[in-house]
Write a protein that holds these residues in place. Sequence first.
Motif, PDB file in Angstrom:
ATOM      1  N   VAL A  60      45.660  43.126  31.250  1.00  0.00           N
ATOM      2  CA  VAL A  60      44.716  42.925  30.151  1.00  0.00           C
ATOM      3  C   VAL A  60      45.457  42.572  28.858  1.00  0.00           C
ATOM      4  CG1 VAL A  60      43.021  44.076  28.693  1.00  0.00           C
ATOM      5  CG2 VAL A  60      42.942  44.397  31.165  1.00  0.00           C
ATOM      6  N   VAL A  61      46.587  43.244  28.616  1.00  0.00           N
ATOM      7  CA  VAL A  61      47.373  42.951  27.410  1.00  0.00           C
ATOM      8  C   VAL A  61      47.892  41.516  27.435  1.00  0.00           C
ATOM      9  CG1 VAL A  61      49.513  43.499  26.191  1.00  0.00           C
ATOM     10  CG2 VAL A  61      48.014  45.341  26.960  1.00  0.00           C
ATOM     11  N   ILE A  62      48.332  41.055  28.596  1.00  0.00           N
ATOM     12  CA  ILE A  62      48.815  39.677  28.721  1.00  0.00           C
ATOM     13  C   ILE A  62      47.685  38.692  28.439  1.00  0.00           C
ATOM     14  CG2 ILE A  62      49.680  37.966  30.361  1.00  0.00           C
ATOM     15  CD1 ILE A  62      51.278  40.204  31.683  1.00  0.00           C
ATOM     16  N   LEU A  63      46.487  38.989  28.941  1.00  0.00           N
ATOM     17  CA  LEU A  63      45.341  38.115  28.676  1.00  0.00           C
ATOM     18  C   LEU A  63      45.009  38.069  27.185  1.00  0.00           C
ATOM     19  CD1 LEU A  63      42.963  38.976  31.664  1.00  0.00           C
ATOM     20  CD2 LEU A  63      44.271  36.871  31.312  1.00  0.00           C
ATOM     21  N   LEU A  64      45.044  39.235  26.531  1.00  0.00           N
ATOM     22  CA  LEU A  64      44.767  39.267  25.096  1.00  0.00           C
ATOM     23  C   LEU A  64      45.832  38.504  24.311  1.00  0.00           C
ATOM     24  CD1 LEU A  64      43.564  42.943  24.450  1.00  0.00           C
ATOM     25  CD2 LEU A  64      42.206  40.844  24.351  1.00  0.00           C
ATOM     26  N   PHE A  65      47.089  38.663  24.709  1.00  0.00           N
ATOM     27  CA  PHE A  65      48.171  37.958  24.024  1.00  0.00           C
ATOM     28  C   PHE A  65      48.019  36.448  24.193  1.00  0.00           C
ATOM     29  CE2 PHE A  65      52.512  36.191  23.927  1.00  0.00           C
ATOM     30  CZ  PHE A  65      52.878  36.581  22.644  1.00  0.00           C
ATOM     31  N   THR A  66      47.607  36.030  25.383  1.00  0.00           N
ATOM     32  CA  THR A  66      47.359  34.601  25.617  1.00  0.00           C
ATOM     33  C   THR A  66      46.233  34.100  24.730  1.00  0.00           C
ATOM     34  OG1 THR A  66      48.061  34.863  27.919  1.00  0.00           O
ATOM     35  CG2 THR A  66      46.828  32.880  27.373  1.00  0.00           C
ATOM     36  N   GLY A  67      45.205  34.918  24.563  1.00  0.00           N
ATOM     37  CA  GLY A  67      44.103  34.539  23.682  1.00  0.00           C
ATOM     38  C   GLY A  67      44.542  34.437  22.230  1.00  0.00           C
ATOM     39  N   LEU A  68      45.427  35.324  21.791  1.00  0.00           N
ATOM     40  CA  LEU A  68      45.923  35.277  20.413  1.00  0.00           C
ATOM     41  C   LEU A  68      46.683  33.984  20.139  1.00  0.00           C
ATOM     42  CD1 LEU A  68      47.193  38.949  19.889  1.00  0.00           C
ATOM     43  CD2 LEU A  68      45.234  37.863  18.792  1.00  0.00           C
ATOM     44  N   LEU A  69      47.389  33.483  21.131  1.00  0.00           N
ATOM     45  CA  LEU A  69      48.148  32.246  20.947  1.00  0.00           C
ATOM     46  C   LEU A  69      47.237  31.031  20.784  1.00  0.00           C
ATOM     47  CD1 LEU A  69      51.015  32.763  23.571  1.00  0.00           C
ATOM     48  CD2 LEU A  69      51.095  33.140  21.097  1.00  0.00           C
ATOM     49  N   ARG A  70      45.988  31.164  21.202  1.00  0.00           N
ATOM     50  CA  ARG A  70      45.053  30.035  21.140  1.00  0.00           C
ATOM     51  C   ARG A  70      44.111  30.110  19.934  1.00  0.00           C
ATOM     52  NH1 ARG A  70      44.769  27.104  25.860  1.00  0.00           N
ATOM     53  NH2 ARG A  70      45.966  27.930  27.618  1.00  0.00           N
ATOM     54  N   ILE A  71      44.339  31.066  19.045  1.00  0.00           N
ATOM     55  CA  ILE A  71      43.472  31.202  17.878  1.00  0.00           C
ATOM     56  C   ILE A  71      43.690  30.022  16.934  1.00  0.00           C
ATOM     57  CG2 ILE A  71      43.114  32.520  15.763  1.00  0.00           C
ATOM     58  CD1 ILE A  71      43.501  35.042  17.325  1.00  0.00           C
TER      59      ILE A  71
END
Length: 267
Positions: free
Chosen positions: A211-222
């Motif tokens: 889940v943390v990896i998914l959230l981090f991936t989402g942060l990179l796409r902001i």
Amino acid sequence: MMLVDDLRSGFVLAHHHPGLVLFDVLWKAVWLVLTMAALFLVAAWISTDLRGIAWEDTGVRALNGLIAVALMRDVWNLNREGILLAATILLVVSLCGWFFLEALFRTQFVGAGFMPAGIKIGAAGGFRFLLLSNLAKSLILVAAGFLLIPVAFAGAATIAGLTFLALGFLLTLLDTVIRANAVDLLGTDLFRVAGLLGILMLFELMIGASVVILLFTGLLRIGRPMDVVAMLVAAGVVVVLLNLLHSYLLLVRFSTIAIMRQNVIEV
């Protein structure tokens, strides 16, 4: 009986009491609300000095920012001791509240007689016992962390990390059997208890890391302000779900331990 059979029985038993999962999450919500309220009061106290400050809008956004920074620095210099004292008190009170609520609620969670006839999880010593147990475990881990920091900076970060994880696992194992009043399992079923704890903790760790990896991936796409809001909402939902998962697996852990202990007593 095989470990897989005990674990399956633990899951079945936990499924009969979903309310206990919500009950365990409740105390964390109470702690969060009380901590945020205390933080708001501290922030309101600090901001009292800012309310009396008047300054004119220069019309230049960058210059306004520089003036605001200068004012904040002056307030900090004048109230540094008070702010640090308030922050320290808030931290100590928040930590004490965490330990107090954890022991208070989990006295019912661990010691509640919700098991079927002949199977009961015992919180030996009740509230005081759970409070001291969690406090001792936390202090040992904090002390070990400080001792291993120089080791990590000396070039042995992997060894320091593995040592800390191994110590955390050992303390969690001891804490679990002590709270469940099942210390005798360390002599009769040590490997099965360690295997049970390892399986549940590894499963929770894998879910959390994913889940943390998914959230981090989402942060990179902001790229837009709305993306930030969406990520904050997603992070909040993830925190709630991970807490539910942790409480559920904790219930499974104590249910399985109770069943294993009952099997030992019957033998």
